[in-house]
Design a protein around this motif. Structure first.
Motif, PDB file in Angstrom:
ATOM      1  N   GLU A 168       0.744  -1.362  -0.133  1.00 49.57           N
ATOM      2  CA  GLU A 168       0.353   0.078  -0.082  1.00 49.57           C
ATOM      3  C   GLU A 168       0.796   1.219  -0.225  1.00 49.57           C
ATOM      4  N   ASN A 169       0.438   1.880  -0.968  1.00 44.70           N
ATOM      5  CA  ASN A 169       1.500   3.120  -1.031  1.00 44.70           C
ATOM      6  C   ASN A 169       3.228   2.745  -1.064  1.00 44.70           C
ATOM      7  N   ASP A 170       3.473   1.863  -1.265  1.00 51.58           N
ATOM      8  CA  ASP A 170       4.938   1.286  -2.010  1.00 51.58           C
ATOM      9  C   ASP A 170       5.995   0.712  -0.179  1.00 51.58           C
ATOM     10  N   ARG A 171       4.363   0.492   0.073  1.00 50.93           N
ATOM     11  CA  ARG A 171       4.727  -0.331   1.352  1.00 50.93           C
ATOM     12  C   ARG A 171       4.696  -1.443   1.706  1.00 50.93           C
ATOM     13  N   VAL A 172       5.046  -1.866   2.418  1.00 50.20           N
ATOM     14  CA  VAL A 172       4.608  -3.452   2.587  1.00 50.20           C
ATOM     15  C   VAL A 172       3.345  -3.347   4.296  1.00 50.20           C
ATOM     16  N   VAL A 173       2.635  -3.722   4.392  1.00 47.34           N
ATOM     17  CA  VAL A 173       1.799  -3.449   5.642  1.00 47.34           C
ATOM     18  C   VAL A 173       0.873  -5.034   5.667  1.00 47.34           C
ATOM     19  N   THR A 174       0.067  -4.781   6.957  1.00 44.18           N
ATOM     20  CA  THR A 174      -1.365  -5.623   6.925  1.00 44.18           C
ATOM     21  C   THR A 174      -2.245  -4.731   7.398  1.00 44.18           C
ATOM     22  N   ASP A 175      -3.402  -5.190   7.664  1.00 42.59           N
ATOM     23  CA  ASP A 175      -4.791  -3.770   7.948  1.00 42.59           C
ATOM     24  C   ASP A 175      -5.354  -4.801   9.279  1.00 42.59           C
ATOM     25  N   SER A 176      -5.806  -4.322  10.054  1.00 41.21           N
ATOM     26  CA  SER A 176      -6.844  -4.866  11.115  1.00 41.21           C
ATOM     27  C   SER A 176      -7.666  -4.933  10.987  1.00 41.21           C
ATOM     28  N   LEU A 177      -8.294  -5.568  10.090  1.00 41.72           N
ATOM     29  CA  LEU A 177      -9.563  -6.319   9.347  1.00 41.72           C
ATOM     30  C   LEU A 177      -8.790  -7.501   9.394  1.00 41.72           C
ATOM     31  N   THR A 178      -7.306  -7.741   8.381  1.00 42.49           N
ATOM     32  CA  THR A 178      -6.666  -9.284   8.665  1.00 42.49           C
ATOM     33  C   THR A 178      -6.628  -9.291   9.452  1.00 42.49           C
ATOM     34  N   VAL A 179      -6.161  -8.646  10.437  1.00 40.71           N
ATOM     35  CA  VAL A 179      -5.177  -8.595  11.367  1.00 40.71           C
ATOM     36  C   VAL A 179      -6.881  -9.891  12.752  1.00 40.71           C
ATOM     37  N   ALA A 180      -7.884  -8.880  12.540  1.00 42.07           N
ATOM     38  CA  ALA A 180      -8.563  -9.593  13.882  1.00 42.07           C
ATOM     39  C   ALA A 180      -9.971 -11.274  13.101  1.00 42.07           C
TER      40      ALA A 180
END
Length: 245
Positions: A8-20
Motif C-alpha cells: 500500500e503506497n509502496d509500503r508492505v503492510v497488513t491491516d486491522s481487518l486482516t489481523v482481526a
C-alpha cells in the motif's frame, strides 16, 4: 494466506481487518489494541514512530455501505499489537505473518528496482510528497497539543506558587517594607485598623471577624522571657490596604 500482507503506497503492510479475521477477534477489539499501543508510544515520546507505522484509514462495509475506521500496520506495528496474542494457534499465525512480510518486501524490492517511466516516477514522487506532508501535519498538531499542555501546567504551577507566596504570614513591619516608599509597622497597623481588619483591645491588636481571614495570632517570646502573641498577616493584605494609604 497470500493476502495476509500487501503493498500500500509502496509500503508492505497488513491491516486491522486482516489481523482481526486471522486471529479470530472482533475488529473493535483489535482497534482497541492498536490505539492502546499508539497511546503508549505517545506517552513514551515516540509519536513520530507511531505515525509512521500506524496509518488510520477507512473501509466501506460491503453490506450497509457505511464507512468505518481501520488501520494499516507495518511489520513493526503488527509485532507490537500481536505481541500479547500468545495462544499456540496465534503463534503459528504470527509466524505466517512474518513470512509474508518478508516475501512481500522482497517483491516490493523487485518492483522498485525495475525501470519506471518518467510519468510513473513523477506520480511516485507526488505520492511521497503528499504522504510526507500528511505526516508533518500530524506531528505539527501533536506538537501544538503538547505545547499547550505544557503551558497550562506551567501557568498552574506559577499561580500556585504565587498564591502560596501571598498566603505567607509576615509582621506589619515586613508588610511596610513592601510599600514604596516603605512604611513603618505602626503605620501599617493603623492602615489595618482603618480597613477594618483589627482593633485595639487592652493595648493589643486583635483581629476582627474580617481580619481573621487574613491573619494568625502567633506566640512570641519577649526579651524578658515572657510569652505574648502577635498578629501576623498574609502578604496579600498589602494589596487590600493599599487604598487606605
Amino acid at each position: 494466506m497470500n493476502n495476509l500482507v500487501f503493498i500500500e503506497n509502496d509500503r508492505v503492510v497488513t491491516d486491522s481487518l486482516t489481523v482481526a479475521a486471522v486471529f479470530g477477534k472482533e475488529h473493535r477489539n483489535v482497534l482497541a489494541d492498536i490505539e492502546n499501543q499508539i497511546s503508549k508510544l505517545n506517552e513514551a515520546g515516540e509519536t513520530e514512530w507511531g505515525v509512521l507505522n500506524f496509518q488510520q484509514t477507512q473501509y466501506q462495509h460491503p453490506q450497509n455501505k457505511q464507512w468505518y475506521k481501520k488501520y494499516y500496520l507495518t511489520e513493526e506495528a503488527f509485532t507490537l499489537v500481536a505481541f500479547s496474542y500468545i495462544t499456540p494457534e496465534a503463534m503459528k499465525m504470527k509466524v505466517k505473518f512474518i513470512q509474508e512480510f518478508k516475501r512481500m518486501k522482497e517483491e516490493l524490492q523487485k518492483q522498485i528496482s525495475q525501470p519506471k517511466s518518467q510519468a510513473e516516477m513523477l506520480l511516485i514522487y507526488a505520492q511521497q510528497f503528499v504522504e510526507q506532508e500528511r505526516k508533518l501535519k500530524v506531528l505539527e498538531i501533536e506538537t501544538q497539543k503538547h505545547s499547550s499542555r505544557i503551558e497550562q501546567i506551567e501557568n498552574k504551577i506559577e499561580k500556585r506558587m504565587t498564591d502560596e507566596f501571598m498566603m505567607q504570614l509576615v509582621t506589619p513591619t515586613q508588610i511596610g517594607k513592601m510599600f514604596e516608599p516603605a512604611l513603618s509597622g505602626k503605620k501599617v497597623n493603623k492602615l489595618l485598623q482603618k480597613a477594618g481588619f483589627q482593633w485595639r483591645v487592652g493595648g493589643e491588636w486583635v483581629a476582627t471577624v474580617e481580619g481573621k481571614k487574613y491573619s494568625s495570632s502567633e506566640p512570641i517570646q519577649l526579651p524578658d522571657g515572657k510569652m505574648t502573641y502577635q498578629l501576623k498577616w498574609q502578604r496579600r493584605v498589602k494589596d487590600l490596604i493599599q487604598s487606605e494609604v
